[in-house]
Design a protein around this motif. Structure first.
Motif, PDB file in Angstrom:
ATOM      1  N   ASP A  14      15.415  29.496  31.068  1.00  0.00           N
ATOM      2  CA  ASP A  14      16.562  28.617  30.847  1.00  0.00           C
ATOM      3  C   ASP A  14      17.545  29.163  29.812  1.00  0.00           C
ATOM      4  OD1 ASP A  14      15.542  26.876  32.706  1.00  0.00           O
ATOM      5  OD2 ASP A  14      14.758  25.437  31.245  1.00  0.00           O
ATOM      6  N   THR A  15      17.053  29.958  28.874  1.00  0.00           N
ATOM      7  CA  THR A  15      17.901  30.398  27.763  1.00  0.00           C
ATOM      8  C   THR A  15      18.151  31.903  27.765  1.00  0.00           C
ATOM      9  OG1 THR A  15      16.017  30.665  26.253  1.00  0.00           O
ATOM     10  CG2 THR A  15      17.067  28.488  26.341  1.00  0.00           C
ATOM     11  N   ALA A  16      17.820  32.578  28.844  1.00  0.00           N
ATOM     12  CA  ALA A  16      17.917  34.047  28.887  1.00  0.00           C
ATOM     13  C   ALA A  16      19.328  34.540  28.581  1.00  0.00           C
ATOM     14  CB  ALA A  16      17.454  34.563  30.245  1.00  0.00           C
ATOM     15  N   ARG A  17      20.343  33.791  28.991  1.00  0.00           N
ATOM     16  CA  ARG A  17      21.735  34.230  28.809  1.00  0.00           C
ATOM     17  C   ARG A  17      22.422  33.539  27.627  1.00  0.00           C
ATOM     18  NH1 ARG A  17      23.927  37.052  33.018  1.00  0.00           N
ATOM     19  NH2 ARG A  17      22.653  37.263  34.899  1.00  0.00           N
ATOM     20  N   HIS A  18      21.657  32.839  26.825  1.00  0.00           N
ATOM     21  CA  HIS A  18      22.274  32.116  25.708  1.00  0.00           C
ATOM     22  C   HIS A  18      22.880  33.075  24.690  1.00  0.00           C
ATOM     23  CE1 HIS A  18      21.023  28.421  27.277  1.00  0.00           C
ATOM     24  NE2 HIS A  18      20.663  27.804  26.181  1.00  0.00           N
ATOM     25  N   GLU A  19      24.045  32.670  24.193  1.00  0.00           N
ATOM     26  CA  GLU A  19      24.700  33.392  23.115  1.00  0.00           C
ATOM     27  C   GLU A  19      24.936  32.431  21.957  1.00  0.00           C
ATOM     28  OE1 GLU A  19      28.274  35.057  24.679  1.00  0.00           O
ATOM     29  OE2 GLU A  19      27.225  36.314  26.152  1.00  0.00           O
ATOM     30  N   MET A  20      25.036  32.987  20.771  1.00  0.00           N
ATOM     31  CA  MET A  20      25.186  32.175  19.570  1.00  0.00           C
ATOM     32  C   MET A  20      26.657  31.996  19.197  1.00  0.00           C
ATOM     33  SD  MET A  20      23.648  32.878  15.755  1.00  0.00           S
ATOM     34  CE  MET A  20      24.743  34.284  15.429  1.00  0.00           C
ATOM     35  N   THR A  21      27.015  30.779  18.833  1.00  0.00           N
ATOM     36  CA  THR A  21      28.316  30.478  18.260  1.00  0.00           C
ATOM     37  C   THR A  21      28.087  29.892  16.867  1.00  0.00           C
ATOM     38  OG1 THR A  21      29.266  29.987  20.428  1.00  0.00           O
ATOM     39  CG2 THR A  21      30.455  29.155  18.495  1.00  0.00           C
ATOM     40  N   VAL A  22      28.694  30.489  15.870  1.00  0.00           N
ATOM     41  CA  VAL A  22      28.574  29.984  14.500  1.00  0.00           C
ATOM     42  C   VAL A  22      29.642  28.914  14.291  1.00  0.00           C
ATOM     43  CG1 VAL A  22      28.656  30.551  12.045  1.00  0.00           C
ATOM     44  CG2 VAL A  22      27.656  32.178  13.673  1.00  0.00           C
ATOM     45  N   GLY A 178       8.835  18.305  24.972  1.00  0.00           N
ATOM     46  CA  GLY A 178      10.059  18.278  24.175  1.00  0.00           C
ATOM     47  C   GLY A 178       9.888  18.943  22.823  1.00  0.00           C
ATOM     48  N   PHE A 179       8.771  18.662  22.156  1.00  0.00           N
ATOM     49  CA  PHE A 179       8.534  19.284  20.855  1.00  0.00           C
ATOM     50  C   PHE A 179       8.341  20.788  21.011  1.00  0.00           C
ATOM     51  CE2 PHE A 179       5.499  20.620  17.488  1.00  0.00           C
ATOM     52  CZ  PHE A 179       6.362  20.487  16.409  1.00  0.00           C
ATOM     53  N   LEU A 180       7.585  21.205  22.013  1.00  0.00           N
ATOM     54  CA  LEU A 180       7.365  22.637  22.230  1.00  0.00           C
ATOM     55  C   LEU A 180       8.678  23.335  22.577  1.00  0.00           C
ATOM     56  CD1 LEU A 180       4.027  22.418  24.226  1.00  0.00           C
ATOM     57  CD2 LEU A 180       4.304  23.214  21.869  1.00  0.00           C
ATOM     58  N   HIS A 181       9.514  22.680  23.372  1.00  0.00           N
ATOM     59  CA  HIS A 181      10.826  23.239  23.706  1.00  0.00           C
ATOM     60  C   HIS A 181      11.646  23.441  22.432  1.00  0.00           C
ATOM     61  CE1 HIS A 181      14.441  23.819  26.271  1.00  0.00           C
ATOM     62  NE2 HIS A 181      15.066  23.258  25.242  1.00  0.00           N
ATOM     63  N   CYS A 182      11.615  22.461  21.549  1.00  0.00           N
ATOM     64  CA  CYS A 182      12.380  22.569  20.308  1.00  0.00           C
ATOM     65  C   CYS A 182      11.816  23.654  19.390  1.00  0.00           C
ATOM     66  CB  CYS A 182      12.422  21.222  19.594  1.00  0.00           C
ATOM     67  SG  CYS A 182      13.561  20.048  20.378  1.00  0.00           S
ATOM     68  N   CYS A 183      10.504  23.801  19.365  1.00  0.00           N
ATOM     69  CA  CYS A 183       9.905  24.895  18.592  1.00  0.00           C
ATOM     70  C   CYS A 183      10.402  26.238  19.126  1.00  0.00           C
ATOM     71  CB  CYS A 183       8.380  24.832  18.663  1.00  0.00           C
ATOM     72  SG  CYS A 183       7.634  23.491  17.702  1.00  0.00           S
ATOM     73  N   ARG A 184      10.436  26.364  20.447  1.00  0.00           N
ATOM     74  CA  ARG A 184      10.953  27.602  21.059  1.00  0.00           C
ATOM     75  C   ARG A 184      12.427  27.798  20.711  1.00  0.00           C
ATOM     76  NH1 ARG A 184       7.536  31.351  22.443  1.00  0.00           N
ATOM     77  NH2 ARG A 184       5.553  30.322  22.793  1.00  0.00           N
ATOM     78  N   ALA A 185      13.186  26.709  20.699  1.00  0.00           N
ATOM     79  CA  ALA A 185      14.614  26.811  20.377  1.00  0.00           C
ATOM     80  C   ALA A 185      14.809  27.307  18.948  1.00  0.00           C
ATOM     81  CB  ALA A 185      15.284  25.450  20.570  1.00  0.00           C
ATOM     82  N   ILE A 186      14.007  26.801  18.020  1.00  0.00           N
ATOM     83  CA  ILE A 186      14.108  27.261  16.631  1.00  0.00           C
ATOM     84  C   ILE A 186      13.827  28.756  16.546  1.00  0.00           C
ATOM     85  CG2 ILE A 186      13.037  27.115  14.354  1.00  0.00           C
ATOM     86  CD1 ILE A 186      12.543  24.117  14.974  1.00  0.00           C
ATOM     87  N   ARG A 187      12.731  29.163  17.177  1.00  0.00           N
ATOM     88  CA  ARG A 187      12.349  30.567  17.102  1.00  0.00           C
ATOM     89  C   ARG A 187      13.398  31.473  17.734  1.00  0.00           C
ATOM     90  NH1 ARG A 187       8.978  33.531  14.036  1.00  0.00           N
ATOM     91  NH2 ARG A 187      10.779  34.881  13.970  1.00  0.00           N
ATOM     92  N   ARG A 188      13.871  31.089  18.924  1.00  0.00           N
ATOM     93  CA  ARG A 188      14.867  31.883  19.646  1.00  0.00           C
ATOM     94  C   ARG A 188      16.188  31.913  18.873  1.00  0.00           C
ATOM     95  NH1 ARG A 188      16.552  35.887  22.795  1.00  0.00           N
ATOM     96  NH2 ARG A 188      18.067  35.307  24.387  1.00  0.00           N
ATOM     97  N   GLY A 189      16.584  30.777  18.342  1.00  0.00           N
ATOM     98  CA  GLY A 189      17.830  30.715  17.606  1.00  0.00           C
ATOM     99  C   GLY A 189      17.811  31.592  16.363  1.00  0.00           C
TER     100      GLY A 189
END
Length: 202
Positions: A14-22, A178-189
């Protein structure tokens, strides 16, 4: 070893193409958004951090805080291997969203019930035909989509004088998707943030 590989694989897709915006960065005050440029409305997530605090917004919202660590990004870096998560330790730091950290897991329920039945059969404690009866009465006819129904199905089950005994010690809870998804989001971010900083410094 990757914890909860199904969640990890789905998050990676789901997040393979995600890019960061500050959106904001001033010392330890950070607001970062992660999304795919082509699919910005699909599974985006945000990290908002200030000293001793971090909020992740990814469809679910969790607020983490710890008095000992001003830079929360550093906390998450130090408490898990690169690219991995540490839901056990991280869950202890959740301030808001605690009721969403763990919940009834139907798969865990099924695993525990089947393991108990197999053990009873091997020990010669269960009557002949118990496996088919458990499948029919609990997994086919029982209302086991929620914990109250699952526990009631076990408590009501009787076959040839056999039952599931004392259920007070049985635990069917696990970390929520949901919690595991958010943990992944923190790590990936944080990984994307660190990679961007290295690129700027190079």
């Amino acid at each position: 070893m990757t914890e909860y590989p199904d969640i990890a694989a789905r998050f990676a897709r789901d997040t393979a193409r995600h890019e960061m915006t500050v959106l904001h960065e001033e010392g330890l005050y950070r607001h970062l958004r992660f999304a795919s440029p082509e699919q910005g409305h699909i599974v985006p997530f945000e990290l908002i951090a200030w000293p001793y605090n971090l909020v992740v917004k990814a469809g679910w919202v969790f607020h983490f805080d710890i008095n000992a660590t001003p830079d929360m990004f550093d906390l998450f870096r130090r408490t898990a291997f690169s690219g991995e998560i540490n839901p056990g330790y991280w869950s202890e730091k959740v301030r808001t969203g605690r009721d969403e950290v763990e919940g009834f897991d139907p798969d865990l329920f099924e695993q525990q019930v089947k393991r108990y039945v197999v053990h009873s059969i091997r020990e010669g404690e269960a009557p002949r035909g118990i496996g088919a009866e458990v499948t029919r009465e609990i997994f086919e006819l029982g209302d086991i989509s929620h914990e109250a129904g699952a526990r009631a199905a076990l408590a009501d089950f009787r076959f040839g004088g056999w039952d599931f005994g004392d259920l007070s010690e049985w635990d069917f809870s696990d970390y929520t998707p949901g919690f595991l998804h958010c943990c992944r989001a923190i790590r990936r971010g944080i990984d994307l943030y660190d990679a961007a900083r290295k690129q700027v410094a190079a």
